[in-house]
Design a protein around this motif. Sequence first.
Motif, PDB file in Angstrom:
ATOM      1  N   HIS A  69       0.834  -1.204   0.000  1.00 15.49           N
ATOM      2  CA  HIS A  69       0.000   0.000   0.000  1.00 15.49           C
ATOM      3  C   HIS A  69       0.869   1.255   0.000  1.00 15.49           C
ATOM      4  O   HIS A  69       0.543   2.241  -0.662  1.00 15.49           O
ATOM      5  CB  HIS A  69      -0.927   0.001   1.220  1.00 15.49           C
ATOM      6  N   MET A  70       1.978   1.207   0.737  1.00 13.59           N
ATOM      7  CA  MET A  70       2.876   2.352   0.786  1.00 13.59           C
ATOM      8  C   MET A  70       3.448   2.636  -0.616  1.00 13.59           C
ATOM      9  O   MET A  70       3.557   3.802  -1.028  1.00 13.59           O
ATOM     10  CB  MET A  70       4.015   2.081   1.775  1.00 13.59           C
ATOM     11  N   ILE A  71       3.763   1.581  -1.330  1.00 16.56           N
ATOM     12  CA  ILE A  71       4.277   1.759  -2.693  1.00 16.56           C
ATOM     13  C   ILE A  71       3.212   2.405  -3.588  1.00 16.56           C
ATOM     14  O   ILE A  71       3.505   3.293  -4.386  1.00 16.56           O
ATOM     15  CB  ILE A  71       4.765   0.402  -3.260  1.00 16.56           C
ATOM     16  N   ARG A  72       1.974   1.976  -3.405  1.00 11.80           N
ATOM     17  CA  ARG A  72       0.885   2.595  -4.197  1.00 11.80           C
ATOM     18  C   ARG A  72       0.798   4.090  -3.888  1.00 11.80           C
ATOM     19  O   ARG A  72       0.545   4.904  -4.778  1.00 11.80           O
ATOM     20  CB  ARG A  72      -0.453   1.924  -3.866  1.00 11.80           C
ATOM     21  N   MET A  73       1.005   4.435  -2.620  1.00 14.28           N
ATOM     22  CA  MET A  73       0.958   5.857  -2.245  1.00 14.28           C
ATOM     23  C   MET A  73       2.081   6.630  -2.922  1.00 14.28           C
ATOM     24  O   MET A  73       1.869   7.712  -3.468  1.00 14.28           O
ATOM     25  CB  MET A  73       1.059   6.021  -0.726  1.00 14.28           C
ATOM     26  N   LEU A  74       3.293   6.047  -2.890  1.00 16.43           N
ATOM     27  CA  LEU A  74       4.427   6.720  -3.542  1.00 16.43           C
ATOM     28  C   LEU A  74       4.124   6.929  -5.022  1.00 16.43           C
ATOM     29  O   LEU A  74       4.426   7.970  -5.604  1.00 16.43           O
ATOM     30  CB  LEU A  74       5.715   5.892  -3.374  1.00 16.43           C
ATOM     31  N   GLU A  75       3.505   5.926  -5.616  1.00 10.59           N
ATOM     32  CA  GLU A  75       3.185   6.018  -7.046  1.00 10.59           C
ATOM     33  C   GLU A  75       2.092   7.051  -7.326  1.00 10.59           C
ATOM     34  O   GLU A  75       1.922   7.491  -8.463  1.00 10.59           O
ATOM     35  CB  GLU A  75       2.749   4.645  -7.568  1.00 10.59           C
ATOM     36  N   SER A  76       1.352   7.403  -6.284  1.00  7.47           N
ATOM     37  CA  SER A  76       0.319   8.434  -6.467  1.00  7.47           C
ATOM     38  C   SER A  76       0.905   9.834  -6.262  1.00  7.47           C
ATOM     39  O   SER A  76       0.203  10.828  -6.322  1.00  7.47           O
ATOM     40  CB  SER A  76      -0.829   8.205  -5.479  1.00  7.47           C
ATOM     41  N   GLY A  77       2.202   9.876  -5.968  1.00  4.02           N
ATOM     42  CA  GLY A  77       2.864  11.173  -5.812  1.00  4.02           C
ATOM     43  C   GLY A  77       2.940  11.670  -4.383  1.00  4.02           C
ATOM     44  O   GLY A  77       3.341  12.791  -4.124  1.00  4.02           O
ATOM     45  N   ASP A  79       3.926  10.622  -0.115  1.00  2.00           N
ATOM     46  CA  ASP A  79       4.580   9.672   0.778  1.00  2.00           C
ATOM     47  C   ASP A  79       3.547   9.086   1.737  1.00  2.00           C
ATOM     48  O   ASP A  79       2.364   9.464   1.715  1.00  2.00           O
ATOM     49  CB  ASP A  79       5.771  10.309   1.500  1.00  2.00           C
ATOM     50  N   ALA A  80       4.015   8.176   2.600  1.00  2.95           N
ATOM     51  CA  ALA A  80       3.084   7.475   3.495  1.00  2.95           C
ATOM     52  C   ALA A  80       2.453   8.413   4.509  1.00  2.95           C
ATOM     53  O   ALA A  80       1.444   8.078   5.121  1.00  2.95           O
ATOM     54  CB  ALA A  80       3.809   6.334   4.202  1.00  2.95           C
ATOM     55  N   GLY A  81       3.033   9.596   4.678  1.00  6.27           N
ATOM     56  CA  GLY A  81       2.448  10.587   5.571  1.00  6.27           C
ATOM     57  C   GLY A  81       1.479  11.513   4.851  1.00  6.27           C
ATOM     58  O   GLY A  81       0.947  12.432   5.452  1.00  6.27           O
ATOM     59  N   GLY A  82       1.303  11.276   3.547  1.00  5.04           N
ATOM     60  CA  GLY A  82       0.375  12.093   2.769  1.00  5.04           C
ATOM     61  C   GLY A  82       0.996  13.365   2.208  1.00  5.04           C
ATOM     62  O   GLY A  82       0.298  14.233   1.695  1.00  5.04           O
ATOM     63  N   ASN A  83       2.311  13.464   2.300  1.00  8.09           N
ATOM     64  CA  ASN A  83       3.001  14.672   1.817  1.00  8.09           C
ATOM     65  C   ASN A  83       3.387  14.525   0.342  1.00  8.09           C
ATOM     66  O   ASN A  83       3.730  13.438  -0.107  1.00  8.09           O
ATOM     67  CB  ASN A  83       4.263  14.923   2.654  1.00  8.09           C
ATOM     68  N   GLN A  84       3.365  15.662  -0.357  1.00  2.00           N
ATOM     69  CA  GLN A  84       3.645  15.664  -1.796  1.00  2.00           C
ATOM     70  C   GLN A  84       5.100  15.303  -2.101  1.00  2.00           C
ATOM     71  O   GLN A  84       6.008  15.787  -1.418  1.00  2.00           O
ATOM     72  CB  GLN A  84       3.343  17.068  -2.352  1.00  2.00           C
ATOM     73  N   LEU A  85       5.294  14.444  -3.082  1.00  2.00           N
ATOM     74  CA  LEU A  85       6.658  14.096  -3.498  1.00  2.00           C
ATOM     75  C   LEU A  85       7.101  15.016  -4.636  1.00  2.00           C
ATOM     76  O   LEU A  85       6.277  15.471  -5.429  1.00  2.00           O
ATOM     77  CB  LEU A  85       6.708  12.656  -4.015  1.00  2.00           C
ATOM     78  N   LYS A  86       8.397  15.239  -4.712  1.00  4.77           N
ATOM     79  CA  LYS A  86       8.949  15.956  -5.854  1.00  4.77           C
ATOM     80  C   LYS A  86       9.470  14.901  -6.821  1.00  4.77           C
ATOM     81  O   LYS A  86      10.552  14.351  -6.632  1.00  4.77           O
ATOM     82  CB  LYS A  86      10.088  16.865  -5.379  1.00  4.77           C
TER      83      LYS A  86
END
Lengths: 226, 300
Positions: free
Chosen positions: B132-140, B142-149
Amino acid sequence: MIVAEQKPLSEIKYLISPYKQILVLGCGTCMTVCGAGGEREVSFLSQALQLEQSMNSVSWQGFQEYTVKRQCSNEFLDVISDIVTTIDCILSVGCGAGVQTLARRFPDMPVLPGVNTSLLGMEQQPGIWDECCVACGECRLGDTAGICAYTRCAKGILNGPCAGNKNGKCEVNHDIDCAWVMIYKRLDRLGQLDKMRHYYSMRNFKVTPRQIGLIQKPDLAGESDG
Amino acid sequence: MAKSAFEEKLHSDKFLVTSEIGPPKGVDVSEMIHHIEILKDRVDAINVTDHQSSMMHFPSLGGCLLIKEHGGEPVLQMTGRDRNRLALQADLLLAYSRGIVNVLCLTGDSINSGDHKDAKPVFDLDSVQMLHMIRMLESGKDAGGNQLKGTPCFCSGASVHPEADFLEPQLIKFEKKVAAGAQFFQTQGVFNVTKLREFSEYASQFNVKVLAGIIVLASARMARYMNNNVPGIILPEEIIDEMETAEKGRGLTKGIEIAVRSIKLIKEEKLAHGIHIMAVGNEGVVPDILDQAGSGGVNQ
């Protein structure tokens, strides 16, 4: 219930070695029931140390014994406040919460632990306790048939068994039942296997030391310093 | 981003072959590189174990980087035993940035089975949560809900134990992993054909690829040891008895014979979409096994 084991006598001797007048303090609740630090154990420990005193050259000179109803409540500690003025240290055979309550209540008094607080347990048979709760603050026992996966699975897995169980036993210790096999069997028995199909999300580990209270704390936000 | 070579094969009808290497305990990676060279053109992907059996080793991610450097296709094995969600995500970001996108999500063996028994077991996330964490990363995020660059994309897999004593709870978890986006499964070592047949029939309803785990036994003693001590391994008595029939010093030959027989059967009966060969220190024999089984090879 909180379960503890008495520390080895050698360690207790080392802990109290700088002191002369010692209060051996028991606790009348969990420590009494688990046999680690009730009135009886206070007496045994005190006698053992006095025997040591008679056989070897040691610093300590006198022991007092007392067992309060509950070491982790301030209200039950008032009864020892007079005794505390006559001693050099408290050797507590209460749990970690008891030791720390004493340390806060008597800021000038050294408080030493006479037991190792081990677990929150349920009685398997007289004198044997199984760890069953880690007081995580996020109870999911309603989903896991009253068997805590977080505590009783060696890996704390929330979403089902690992591949390591064999004959229903845990990979860590073949004498211990796999928590998830137990959960599976009991959910099946209760007709609730669908609960096992739920996805249990990442835990909130709440690292900050936790505090709970039955009494609502006053809202300090609007109060002025003066 | 383009799919990994392995992911593209997952979408084909090819009979897939993966194998694995265990990094060294120390910094001498020469043997690992030797194994990479042996395997890289014979298998579709090479897993790198993550502190196998909870024993401290050169890291899985380091092994995967070496595989990339040597032109192979790595599968990053990642357990939740030693790293919390921050560390796992950070490693995944590094992996992606270096072209390592195949990830096998595992809960991990217990600390007690390893060589640092006093270490703190982490287990912040289990294998399902890791997917599930990987799915989150793929949605842009992180596991804390913060935006990835910059958003990564992975080809994620998991394991399953078709021969478990209590199979239904394993299957329930398998389905959670499928729902969490696992694209491929590499099974624990399989030795019981009846159980594999049953699992194969069950798993066919899901749109995932299953690679049957093939463990190459090296001696009867090793077989017995693994049966008693290695989590997730259930060896039937007849396999151990068969290993006993090997002449002294010929255990590995017998182990290869059993592995080849299993692979042929799996292919003939289409019991899996491929195989995952675990040679447990004897990686050099994998090409021989594939030759004898008439299987594998990136271009076959």
